[in-house]
Scaffold this motif. Structure first.
Motif, mmCIF file in Angstrom:
data_model
loop_
_atom_site.group_PDB
_atom_site.id
_atom_site.type_symbol
_atom_site.label_atom_id
_atom_site.label_comp_id
_atom_site.label_asym_id
_atom_site.label_seq_id
_atom_site.Cartn_x
_atom_site.Cartn_y
_atom_site.Cartn_z
ATOM 1 N N PRO A 13 0.823 -1.208 0.000
ATOM 2 C CA PRO A 13 0.000 0.000 0.000
ATOM 3 C C PRO A 13 0.859 1.261 0.000
ATOM 4 C CG PRO A 13 0.111 -0.910 2.204
ATOM 5 C CD PRO A 13 0.785 -1.906 1.311
ATOM 6 N N ARG A 14 0.280 2.349 -0.474
ATOM 7 C CA ARG A 14 0.988 3.621 -0.507
ATOM 8 C C ARG A 14 1.128 4.169 0.923
ATOM 9 N NH1 ARG A 14 1.141 1.898 -5.670
ATOM 10 N NH2 ARG A 14 -0.652 2.554 -6.941
ATOM 11 N N ILE A 15 2.316 4.611 1.251
ATOM 12 C CA ILE A 15 2.527 5.321 2.511
ATOM 13 C C ILE A 15 2.926 6.751 2.163
ATOM 14 C CG2 ILE A 15 3.852 5.457 4.653
ATOM 15 C CD1 ILE A 15 2.015 3.008 4.487
ATOM 16 N N HIS A 224 -7.035 7.062 -0.419
ATOM 17 C CA HIS A 224 -6.012 7.294 0.609
ATOM 18 C C HIS A 224 -6.696 7.917 1.814
ATOM 19 C CE1 HIS A 224 -3.228 8.065 -3.103
ATOM 20 N NE2 HIS A 224 -3.521 6.782 -2.966
ATOM 21 N N VAL A 225 -6.382 7.428 2.999
ATOM 22 C CA VAL A 225 -7.033 7.911 4.220
ATOM 23 C C VAL A 225 -6.042 8.720 5.052
ATOM 24 C CG1 VAL A 225 -8.343 7.271 6.278
ATOM 25 C CG2 VAL A 225 -8.530 5.882 4.206
ATOM 26 N N LEU A 231 -0.886 1.991 14.142
ATOM 27 C CA LEU A 231 -0.625 0.879 13.220
ATOM 28 C C LEU A 231 -1.822 -0.058 13.114
ATOM 29 C CD1 LEU A 231 3.102 -0.003 14.044
ATOM 30 C CD2 LEU A 231 2.210 1.406 12.183
ATOM 31 N N ASP A 232 -2.537 -0.283 14.190
ATOM 32 C CA ASP A 232 -3.716 -1.152 14.121
ATOM 33 C C ASP A 232 -4.793 -0.531 13.241
ATOM 34 O OD1 ASP A 232 -2.602 -3.116 15.718
ATOM 35 O OD2 ASP A 232 -3.433 -2.293 17.577
ATOM 36 N N ASP A 233 -4.957 0.790 13.343
ATOM 37 C CA ASP A 233 -5.928 1.465 12.471
ATOM 38 C C ASP A 233 -5.505 1.354 11.014
ATOM 39 O OD1 ASP A 233 -7.571 2.232 14.553
ATOM 40 O OD2 ASP A 233 -6.640 4.204 14.782
ATOM 41 N N MET A 234 -4.205 1.485 10.753
ATOM 42 C CA MET A 234 -3.712 1.332 9.385
ATOM 43 C C MET A 234 -4.063 -0.047 8.841
ATOM 44 S SD MET A 234 0.098 3.026 9.560
ATOM 45 C CE MET A 234 0.410 4.547 10.440
ATOM 46 N N ARG A 235 -3.796 -1.081 9.630
ATOM 47 C CA ARG A 235 -4.058 -2.451 9.169
ATOM 48 C C ARG A 235 -5.550 -2.655 8.908
ATOM 49 N NH1 ARG A 235 -0.414 -3.458 13.688
ATOM 50 N NH2 ARG A 235 1.686 -3.909 12.889
ATOM 51 N N ARG A 236 -6.378 -2.131 9.806
ATOM 52 C CA ARG A 236 -7.824 -2.283 9.640
ATOM 53 C C ARG A 236 -8.300 -1.608 8.352
ATOM 54 N NH1 ARG A 236 -11.285 1.364 10.987
ATOM 55 N NH2 ARG A 236 -9.834 2.388 12.440
ATOM 56 N N LEU A 237 -7.817 -0.402 8.085
ATOM 57 C CA LEU A 237 -8.232 0.307 6.877
ATOM 58 C C LEU A 237 -7.725 -0.393 5.618
ATOM 59 C CD1 LEU A 237 -7.620 3.888 8.232
ATOM 60 C CD2 LEU A 237 -9.824 3.022 7.422
ATOM 61 N N LEU A 238 -6.498 -0.885 5.668
ATOM 62 C CA LEU A 238 -5.955 -1.605 4.519
ATOM 63 C C LEU A 238 -6.725 -2.893 4.274
ATOM 64 C CD1 LEU A 238 -2.174 -0.958 5.177
ATOM 65 C CD2 LEU A 238 -3.540 0.011 3.327
ATOM 66 N N GLY A 241 -9.584 -2.347 2.170
ATOM 67 C CA GLY A 241 -9.310 -2.169 0.746
ATOM 68 C C GLY A 241 -8.780 -0.817 0.355
ATOM 69 N N VAL A 242 -8.491 0.070 1.329
ATOM 70 C CA VAL A 242 -7.929 1.373 0.938
ATOM 71 C C VAL A 242 -6.539 1.162 0.350
ATOM 72 C CG1 VAL A 242 -9.261 2.505 2.758
ATOM 73 C CG2 VAL A 242 -6.852 1.993 3.142
ATOM 74 N N ASP A 243 -6.126 2.089 -0.487
ATOM 75 C CA ASP A 243 -4.869 1.940 -1.229
ATOM 76 C C ASP A 243 -3.689 2.623 -0.558
ATOM 77 O OD1 ASP A 243 -6.068 0.764 -3.802
ATOM 78 O OD2 ASP A 243 -7.266 2.572 -3.444
ATOM 79 N N GLY A 244 -3.960 3.600 0.299
ATOM 80 C CA GLY A 244 -2.864 4.349 0.884
ATOM 81 C C GLY A 244 -3.223 4.954 2.215
ATOM 82 N N ILE A 245 -2.183 5.245 2.999
ATOM 83 C CA ILE A 245 -2.328 5.843 4.313
ATOM 84 C C ILE A 245 -1.472 7.106 4.355
ATOM 85 C CG2 ILE A 245 -1.853 5.562 6.771
ATOM 86 C CD1 ILE A 245 -4.151 3.799 5.846
#
Length: 257
Positions: A13-15, A224-225, A231-238, A241-245
């Motif tokens: 995913p995009r960071i 992108h959110v 990090l847990d929120d990132m994993r949940r959003l990914l 199906g989101v593409d980037g954080i």
């Protein structure tokens, strides 16, 4: 998915390094967000995309700066629009160094930049500056008027950067997805859009939903959110199906990825 050259070769995913990267140690040293040092730190950490913001100085230079005044960064009440480039360079000299938009694009040729146009006066000159670098710039703004003005200026100057929807487009899309999810309506709303950059919530309203993500992906638009630092929120959003954080802790996010 998204087909603009901006996205080609990027890791998923995009960071997106939000205003560059300022670690706790850098902050203790007085380094400011959006500074040359913050951009360099994001690049050194492995961030492929630096998210930044731009304003116009009183003498017409597009600089990377989030706020429209110096209060938070330098305890100075003046507006950015009332400060010259030389004055701002002096102020930022002990805070990581001022980055103009042109200098950042030249100094970090391997980086891609997500540029949020914060001031109406910066839209045309910002578009002209990014035009030669259009394949590695994504232009956005909360104001779709500012975004379109910057895009038009870039195209007149011979470049066509990627673009992320502004607030009015996002509102229309969220309503269309929730109330009347017709494919042709959604397609019209997303025409010319390469990415949606959105918060997970806006007050009590959930913005990021699986339905919205599916609608975006069906039209080749990335999601992108912002701004996600847990990090847990990132994993949940990914996992949704989101593409980037978009994150303030790009170093930690990249290590976790």
């Amino acid at each position: 998915m998204a087909s603009h050259p901006f996205f080609e070769g990027l890791t998923s995913p995009r960071i997106l390094a939000h205003r560059g990267l300022v670690t706790d140690e850098m902050r203790e040293e007085g380094i400011a967000e959006n500074s040359v040092a913050a951009i360099a730190a994001a690049h050194a950490a492995g961030a492929e995309i630096v998210e930044s913001d731009c304003h116009l100085t009183s003498d017409g230079v597009v600089v990377l700066f989030h706020d429209d005044n110096l209060q938070r960064v330098a305890d100075d009440p003046r507006a950015l629009a009332d400060v010259t480039l030389a004055e701002l360079e002096q102020i930022m000299s002990t805070r990581g160094g001022l980055a103009t938009l042109a200098q950042a694009l030249d100094a970090f040729p391997e980086s891609r930049f997500n540029i949020d146009v914060k001031a109406a006066a910066a839209a045309v000159p910002a578009g002209e500056i990014v035009a030669p670098h259009a394949s590695r710039v994504l232009l956005t703004s909360f104001s779709d008027k500012r975004r379109k003005t910057a895009l038009a200026a870039a195209r007149r100057a011979g470049g066509s950067p990627a673009t992320s929807a502004g607030y009015s487009v996002i509102l229309r899309l969220a309503a269309a997805v929730r109330i009347l999810p017709l494919a042709d309506v959604i397609r019209r709303i997303l025409r010319g859009i390469d990415a949606l950059q959105i918060p997970e919530r806006s007050g009590p309203i959930r913005v990021v939903t699986e339905r919205l993500i599916a609608a975006a992906h069906a039209n080749g638009v990335e999601v992108h959110v912002w701004t996600v630092n847990d990090l847990d929120d990132m994993r949940r959003l990914l996992d949704m199906g989101v593409d980037g954080i978009v994150t303030d802790v790009a170093d930690r996010a990249l290590a976790a990825r």
